[in-house]
Structure formats: structure tokens, C-alpha cells
Design a protein around this motif. Structure first.
Motif, PDB file in Angstrom:
ATOM      1  N   ILE A   1       0.829  -1.206   0.000  1.00  0.00           N
ATOM      2  CA  ILE A   1       0.000   0.000   0.000  1.00  0.00           C
ATOM      3  C   ILE A   1       0.865   1.259   0.000  1.00  0.00           C
ATOM      4  CG2 ILE A   1      -1.722   1.308   1.306  1.00  0.00           C
ATOM      5  CD1 ILE A   1      -2.671  -1.431   2.432  1.00  0.00           C
ATOM      6  N   ALA A   2       1.884   1.279   0.863  1.00  0.00           N
ATOM      7  CA  ALA A   2       2.722   2.477   0.983  1.00  0.00           C
ATOM      8  C   ALA A   2       3.681   2.618  -0.196  1.00  0.00           C
ATOM      9  CB  ALA A   2       3.509   2.423   2.297  1.00  0.00           C
ATOM     10  N   GLY A   3       4.315   1.504  -0.598  1.00  0.00           N
ATOM     11  CA  GLY A   3       5.305   1.582  -1.676  1.00  0.00           C
ATOM     12  C   GLY A   3       4.703   1.939  -3.017  1.00  0.00           C
ATOM     13  N   THR A   4       3.657   1.218  -3.399  1.00  0.00           N
ATOM     14  CA  THR A   4       3.030   1.517  -4.691  1.00  0.00           C
ATOM     15  C   THR A   4       2.259   2.831  -4.629  1.00  0.00           C
ATOM     16  OG1 THR A   4       1.035   0.248  -4.148  1.00  0.00           O
ATOM     17  CG2 THR A   4       2.820  -0.928  -5.261  1.00  0.00           C
ATOM     18  N   GLY A   5       1.644   3.125  -3.477  1.00  0.00           N
ATOM     19  CA  GLY A   5       0.852   4.347  -3.348  1.00  0.00           C
ATOM     20  C   GLY A   5       1.672   5.612  -3.338  1.00  0.00           C
ATOM     21  N   ALA A   6       2.984   5.484  -3.068  1.00  0.00           N
ATOM     22  CA  ALA A   6       3.827   6.672  -3.017  1.00  0.00           C
ATOM     23  C   ALA A   6       4.032   7.298  -4.388  1.00  0.00           C
ATOM     24  CB  ALA A   6       5.181   6.322  -2.393  1.00  0.00           C
ATOM     25  N   ILE A   7       3.925   6.478  -5.453  1.00  0.00           N
ATOM     26  CA  ILE A   7       4.172   7.028  -6.790  1.00  0.00           C
ATOM     27  C   ILE A   7       3.247   6.466  -7.862  1.00  0.00           C
ATOM     28  CG2 ILE A   7       5.890   5.297  -7.508  1.00  0.00           C
ATOM     29  CD1 ILE A   7       7.503   7.660  -8.710  1.00  0.00           C
ATOM     30  N   GLY A   8       2.762   5.253  -7.689  1.00  0.00           N
ATOM     31  CA  GLY A   8       1.958   4.603  -8.726  1.00  0.00           C
ATOM     32  C   GLY A   8       0.748   5.402  -9.190  1.00  0.00           C
ATOM     33  N   PRO A   9      -0.089   5.904  -8.274  1.00  0.00           N
ATOM     34  CA  PRO A   9      -1.272   6.652  -8.717  1.00  0.00           C
ATOM     35  C   PRO A   9      -0.926   7.891  -9.536  1.00  0.00           C
ATOM     36  CG  PRO A   9      -1.527   5.958  -6.442  1.00  0.00           C
ATOM     37  CD  PRO A   9      -0.109   5.651  -6.825  1.00  0.00           C
ATOM     38  N   GLU A  10       0.181   8.552  -9.206  1.00  0.00           N
ATOM     39  CA  GLU A  10       0.586   9.748  -9.955  1.00  0.00           C
ATOM     40  C   GLU A  10       0.971   9.399 -11.389  1.00  0.00           C
ATOM     41  OE1 GLU A  10       2.691  12.881  -7.107  1.00  0.00           O
ATOM     42  OE2 GLU A  10       3.503  10.872  -6.871  1.00  0.00           O
ATOM     43  N   ILE A  11       1.620   8.258 -11.555  1.00  0.00           N
ATOM     44  CA  ILE A  11       1.990   7.832 -12.901  1.00  0.00           C
ATOM     45  C   ILE A  11       0.752   7.378 -13.666  1.00  0.00           C
ATOM     46  CG2 ILE A  11       3.284   6.104 -14.223  1.00  0.00           C
ATOM     47  CD1 ILE A  11       5.431   6.189 -12.090  1.00  0.00           C
ATOM     48  N   ASP A  12      -0.138   6.668 -12.985  1.00  0.00           N
ATOM     49  CA  ASP A  12      -1.340   6.158 -13.641  1.00  0.00           C
ATOM     50  C   ASP A  12      -2.253   7.269 -14.142  1.00  0.00           C
ATOM     51  OD1 ASP A  12      -0.476   3.606 -13.172  1.00  0.00           O
ATOM     52  OD2 ASP A  12      -1.741   3.265 -11.415  1.00  0.00           O
ATOM     53  N   ASP A  13      -2.451   8.313 -13.323  1.00  0.00           N
ATOM     54  CA  ASP A  13      -3.380   9.371 -13.732  1.00  0.00           C
ATOM     55  C   ASP A  13      -2.705  10.519 -14.467  1.00  0.00           C
ATOM     56  OD1 ASP A  13      -2.164  10.985 -11.795  1.00  0.00           O
ATOM     57  OD2 ASP A  13      -3.761  10.681 -10.322  1.00  0.00           O
ATOM     58  N   GLY A  14      -1.381  10.419 -14.638  1.00  0.00           N
ATOM     59  CA  GLY A  14      -0.659  11.430 -15.408  1.00  0.00           C
ATOM     60  C   GLY A  14      -0.252  12.662 -14.628  1.00  0.00           C
ATOM     61  N   SER A  15      -0.631  12.750 -13.356  1.00  0.00           N
ATOM     62  CA  SER A  15      -0.288  13.944 -12.576  1.00  0.00           C
ATOM     63  C   SER A  15       1.202  14.040 -12.278  1.00  0.00           C
ATOM     64  CB  SER A  15      -1.091  13.966 -11.268  1.00  0.00           C
ATOM     65  OG  SER A  15      -0.798  12.831 -10.469  1.00  0.00           O
ATOM     66  N   ILE A  16       1.944  12.941 -12.522  1.00  0.00           N
ATOM     67  CA  ILE A  16       3.390  12.967 -12.299  1.00  0.00           C
ATOM     68  C   ILE A  16       4.062  14.018 -13.173  1.00  0.00           C
ATOM     69  CG2 ILE A  16       3.880  11.214 -14.064  1.00  0.00           C
ATOM     70  CD1 ILE A  16       5.627  11.493 -10.645  1.00  0.00           C
ATOM     71  N   VAL A  17       3.435  14.367 -14.311  1.00  0.00           N
ATOM     72  CA  VAL A  17       4.065  15.330 -15.219  1.00  0.00           C
ATOM     73  C   VAL A  17       4.221  16.690 -14.558  1.00  0.00           C
ATOM     74  CG1 VAL A  17       3.204  14.131 -17.268  1.00  0.00           C
ATOM     75  CG2 VAL A  17       1.852  15.998 -16.274  1.00  0.00           C
ATOM     76  N   TYR A  18       3.316  17.043 -13.657  1.00  0.00           N
ATOM     77  CA  TYR A  18       3.425  18.325 -12.972  1.00  0.00           C
ATOM     78  C   TYR A  18       4.633  18.339 -12.046  1.00  0.00           C
ATOM     79  CZ  TYR A  18      -1.313  18.977 -14.699  1.00  0.00           C
ATOM     80  OH  TYR A  18      -2.412  19.095 -15.520  1.00  0.00           O
ATOM     81  N   LEU A  19       4.884  17.214 -11.412  1.00  0.00           N
ATOM     82  CA  LEU A  19       6.043  17.113 -10.534  1.00  0.00           C
ATOM     83  C   LEU A  19       7.333  17.095 -11.337  1.00  0.00           C
ATOM     84  CD1 LEU A  19       7.076  16.799  -7.663  1.00  0.00           C
ATOM     85  CD2 LEU A  19       6.725  14.332  -7.860  1.00  0.00           C
ATOM     86  N   LEU A  20       7.317  16.372 -12.468  1.00  0.00           N
ATOM     87  CA  LEU A  20       8.521  16.279 -13.297  1.00  0.00           C
ATOM     88  C   LEU A  20       8.864  17.607 -13.963  1.00  0.00           C
ATOM     89  CD1 LEU A  20       7.946  12.817 -15.047  1.00  0.00           C
ATOM     90  CD2 LEU A  20       9.274  13.326 -12.995  1.00  0.00           C
TER      91      LEU A  20
ATOM     92  N   LEU B   1       7.942   0.389  -4.396  1.00  0.00           N
ATOM     93  CA  LEU B   1       8.085   1.684  -5.066  1.00  0.00           C
ATOM     94  C   LEU B   1       8.578   1.459  -6.493  1.00  0.00           C
ATOM     95  CD1 LEU B   1       8.009   4.823  -4.719  1.00  0.00           C
ATOM     96  CD2 LEU B   1      10.452   4.680  -4.233  1.00  0.00           C
ATOM     97  N   LEU B   2       9.541   0.569  -6.650  1.00  0.00           N
ATOM     98  CA  LEU B   2      10.010   0.213  -7.987  1.00  0.00           C
ATOM     99  C   LEU B   2       8.860  -0.343  -8.815  1.00  0.00           C
ATOM    100  CD1 LEU B   2      12.085  -0.453 -10.197  1.00  0.00           C
ATOM    101  CD2 LEU B   2      12.592  -2.574  -8.959  1.00  0.00           C
ATOM    102  N   LEU B   3       8.081  -1.232  -8.229  1.00  0.00           N
ATOM    103  CA  LEU B   3       6.953  -1.818  -8.945  1.00  0.00           C
ATOM    104  C   LEU B   3       5.976  -0.730  -9.394  1.00  0.00           C
ATOM    105  CD1 LEU B   3       6.075  -4.639  -9.769  1.00  0.00           C
ATOM    106  CD2 LEU B   3       4.760  -4.794  -7.649  1.00  0.00           C
ATOM    107  N   GLY B   4       5.796   0.280  -8.549  1.00  0.00           N
ATOM    108  CA  GLY B   4       4.905   1.366  -8.902  1.00  0.00           C
ATOM    109  C   GLY B   4       5.398   2.204 -10.064  1.00  0.00           C
ATOM    110  N   THR B   5       6.700   2.201 -10.309  1.00  0.00           N
ATOM    111  CA  THR B   5       7.256   2.983 -11.423  1.00  0.00           C
ATOM    112  C   THR B   5       7.290   2.204 -12.729  1.00  0.00           C
ATOM    113  OG1 THR B   5       9.567   2.311 -10.998  1.00  0.00           O
ATOM    114  CG2 THR B   5       8.743   4.247  -9.820  1.00  0.00           C
ATOM    115  N   VAL B   6       7.199   0.884 -12.658  1.00  0.00           N
ATOM    116  CA  VAL B   6       7.347   0.089 -13.880  1.00  0.00           C
ATOM    117  C   VAL B   6       6.053  -0.543 -14.367  1.00  0.00           C
ATOM    118  CG1 VAL B   6       9.753  -0.444 -13.322  1.00  0.00           C
ATOM    119  CG2 VAL B   6       7.961  -2.043 -12.653  1.00  0.00           C
ATOM    120  N   SER B   7       5.009  -0.528 -13.547  1.00  0.00           N
ATOM    121  CA  SER B   7       3.776  -1.213 -13.955  1.00  0.00           C
ATOM    122  C   SER B   7       2.542  -0.428 -13.540  1.00  0.00           C
ATOM    123  CB  SER B   7       3.708  -2.611 -13.334  1.00  0.00           C
ATOM    124  OG  SER B   7       2.467  -3.230 -13.590  1.00  0.00           O
TER     125      SER B   7
END
Length: 239
Positions: free
Chosen positions: A67-86, A149-155
Motif C-alpha cells: 500500500i505504501a510503496g506503490t501508493g507513493a508514486i503509482g497513482p501519480e503515474i497512472d493518472d498522469g499527474s506525475i508530469v506536474y512534478l517532473l 516503489l520500484l513496482l509502482g514505477t514500472v507497472s
């Protein structure tokens, strides 16, 4: 390699009402079971070790790590909001390290602390069992957070794969199949618990030197690869 703004946003995402309720469910269940077991069996070192090893370390810690590892980054990548951070002037390895730090902190709070409380309820830390399993939970929290966290960045299916890993590999194969035990974070952390409590109450199939090397290797390797993956992510959200 730590950014307070990224940390604040990550904490807010992880500790939102819905996810916080999920994070609290297993610790509350562990403590409730511990109270019930103590009421029926009294102080019992063997029962304490079985419950902390079989439920807390084998099931609760990896699930909270998912929950913590994937939730730290996965949702941002999935919904595209990571682009604002990048798009901000923040180095991508700093983003990964900050999110990993937050994931580790959340996993430790929701797994190690309840494990310690449950251990004291079950046997008052007799034979150092409560402390031993708490140390194991702390160490496992670091490795699980890095892996998930790695899993959240690759899948995009990080939670599903994480649950499969936590419930099937760690809880089932990692506990029962001899060959799989060598490749189990649970068994690596048990080696540290065995060092604290001694043999008889904690059974680890991996030696402490090997366990320490594997824990460091997996944590560093997963963190490095997650940083590289995020570095290659474009503002369009694709490599």
C-alpha cells in the motif's frame, strides 16, 4: 536527496481518509487478535512467536508495504499527474529518494509499532520476542518499500502484482517452500530477529551475513532502478 514539498504531497496522498483506513485495518486486527489470544492462553512465548511471525511479519508487513510503496508514486503515474512534478526543478533521483523515505516511514509506523505492541500484549517481551520481531518488521519495511516503489514505477498494475507477491510468494512460498525461502524478504528479516531472540523462538533459514547482503542489495538495487526509470520518463508520461 530529500524534498519537503514532495514529501508533504506524498504523505497527503498516502494518508488520505480511504488509504489510512486500509493501513489501519491490519494493525488493529493484529492487536485485537493479540488481546484475545492473551486472554485465552496467558503469557506464552511460543504462541507470541507464532502469531508475530505468521501474521505480523508474513502478512501484515508486506501488505502495508504494498500500500505504501506503490501508493507513493503509482497513482501519480497512472493518472498522469506525475508530469506536474517532473516539470518542477527537482532532480528525479531526489523525487524517488523522498518518496521512498515517506513510504518507509509509513510502513514502519503501521507495521513495526503494532508488532511491538502486540508482542508486549502476548508475552511482555519475554525472550526478547517482541523486540526481535519489531526489528525484523523495521528492516523488512525498508526492503518492501523499495521493492514496491520500484513496482509502482514500472507497472500500471503495481498493486495487483504487489498483492500477488505479498500473499503468494511471501506468505505462502516464502514460508513453506525451502528453495523460495532464500529469496524472501521475510526470511532475511527473520535472520535479524533470530539474532535478537536466539534460536528456538525464531526460525530463519537464511544466515545473517547472507540476509544482510541480500537486504542491502535489493534495497539499493530497487531504489537505483526506480530512479533510472523515472529519469527516462518524459513529460508526456511515457519513455
Amino acid at each position: 536527496m530529500y524534498n519537503p514539498t514532495v514529501a508533504r504531497l506524498t504523505y497527503r496522498a498516502l494518508l488520505g481518509r480511504r488509504r489510512a483506513l486500509i493501513l489501519c485495518a491490519l494493525p488493529v486486527l493484529l492487536i485485537a487478535i493479540s488481546i484475545a489470544v492473551r486472554a485465552f492462553t496467558g503469557l506464552d512465548d511460543k504462541v507470541a512467536a507464532d502469531l508475530l511471525g505468521g501474521f505480523a511479519l508474513a502478512t501484515m508487513v508486506p501488505l502495508i508495504g504494498v500500500i505504501a510503496g506503490t501508493g507513493a508514486i503509482g497513482p501519480e503515474i497512472d493518472d498522469g499527474s506525475i508530469v506536474y512534478l517532473l516539470s518542477k526543478p527537482v532532480k528525479r533521483p531526489t523525487i524517488i529518494m523522498t518518496k521512498l523515505t515517506v513510504a518507509i516511514a509509513v510502513t514502519m509506523v503501521f507495521s513495526a509499532i503494532p508488532t511491538l505492541i502486540a508482542g508486549f500484549i502476548l508475552n511482555g517481551n519475554g525472550q526478547q520476542i517482541a523486540v526481535a520481531y519489531t526489528v525484523a518488521a523495521l528492516v523488512a519495511s525498508v526492503a518492501y518499500s523499495a521493492l514496491f516503489l520500484l513496482l509502482g514505477t514500472v507497472s500500471r498494475h503495481a498493486v495487483v502484482f504487489g498483492l500477488v507477491y505479498a500473499l503468494i510468494w511471501e506468505s505462502l512460498f516464502g514460508s513453506l517452500v525451502d528453495g523460495a525461502k532464500t529469496l524472501s524478504v521475510q526470511q532475511w528479516s527473520l535472520a535479524l530477529a533470530q539474532k535478537v531472540a536466539g534460536e528456538g523462538y525464531v526460525d530463519a533459514t537464511v544466515g545473517l551475513p547472507t540476509a544482510a547482503i541480500l537486504l542491502v542489495t535489493v534495497t539499493v538495487g530497487a531504489t537505483f532502478y526506480a530512479g533510472q526509470k523515472l529519469r527516462r520518463l518524459t513529460l508526456a508520461g511515457e519513455e
